[in-house]
Design a protein around this motif. Structure first.
Motif: not given
Length: 276
Positions: A144-157, A167-176
């Protein structure tokens, strides 16, 4: 002037028409008079200090809106309130008066902005800590934290939707992250993944950015996911905020209430049967 003593409890009231009729000052006074008891037209005329033709027009307008009933009793004409109509008005406003979760959130958010914007000496950094326990596996929570199809369902107020989530779960990956409000206003945040322990820990920076793409403040987020022996999973979120300018007060103040809503949405998603 017509006479109709039948109640209208089963007839829907035109709320706006009734309010418009009552809202005229003289008619409002008449409604208050009739609330105490029924009165003849002459009594109403005397009480409001008007001429009878004027009083009659006011009573007719109230009657046409369903607020007053006029009874022709021989030579007497008596006005009374239509209590059924007033009950419908009371029920209507009673529903409007029911509390909404947003009420307290907005009050708290406004107070938090005022506190955040107030000058304070010394270091402006702060630490926020939140946690939730969910009836789901650690693997499900991690997805739920790292997969876009999951995160898009909850990561908004509430009242926002996720337009972009990278968001890719690897060190140095950019987040937007781009959120869109109901009026199509867009809010963009950016950051970078700082540490990853797959399935257990995710550390990243993330903060709103201005029009030039510069962050409004620094915010490090540390997410720890712990599988409990009971089959539940505890999620702990630690946010360290620093370098916040006075202009960033609304965004900083919104971190705690915003993330509280996000974590509640995360719990609801991973515990639901409608998961990705």
């Amino acid at each position: 002037m017509t006479s109709d003593a039948a109640d209208s409890a089963d007839e829907p009231v035109d709320i706006q028409r009734a309010l418009a009729a009552i809202g005229e000052p003289t008619r409002f006074r008449i409604v208050e008079l009739l609330a105490a008891r029924a009165r003849t037209v002459g009594e109403v005329t005397e009480a409001i200090g008007a001429l009878q033709p004027q009083t009659t027009k006011h009573l007719q307008a109230l009657a046409a809106a369903g607020v007053v009933r006029l009874h022709k009793l021989g030579r007497r004409r008596v006005a009374r309130l239509d209590r059924a109509t007033l009950q419908q008005l009371a029920d209507h406003f009673g529903r409007l008066a029911e509390s909404d979760p947003d009420d307290a959130v907005l009050d708290d958010y406004e107070a938090a902005i005022a506190t955040e914007a107030a000058p304070s000496p010394g270091d402006s950094s702060r630490v926020l800590r939140m946690h939730r326990t969910v009836r789901a596996s650690a693997a499900t929570v991690w997805a739920a934290w790292t997969q876009p199809q999951w995160a898009a369902r909850w990561w908004a107020p509430r009242h926002f939707r996720v337009e972009t989530f990278d968001l890719a779960p690897r060190v140095g990956a950019p987040i937007r992250l781009v959120l869109r409000e109901g009026d199509s206003t867009r809010y963009e945040s950016a950051g970078q993944v700082a540490a990853v322990d797959a399935g257990r820990r995710l550390v990243f920076t993330l903060a709103p950015v201005d029009q030039s793409g510069a962050p409004l403040f620094s915010a490090e987020h540390a997410v720890d996911i712990h599988q409990n022996r009971t089959g539940t999973t505890t999620v702990t979120l630690l946010i360290r905020v620093s370098n916040a300018s006075p202009e960033a007060a609304p965004a900083v103040a919104g971190l705690e209430p915003g993330w509280a809503q996000l974590l509640d949405a995360l719990v609801a998603l991973v515990q639901s049967e409608d998961r990705p």
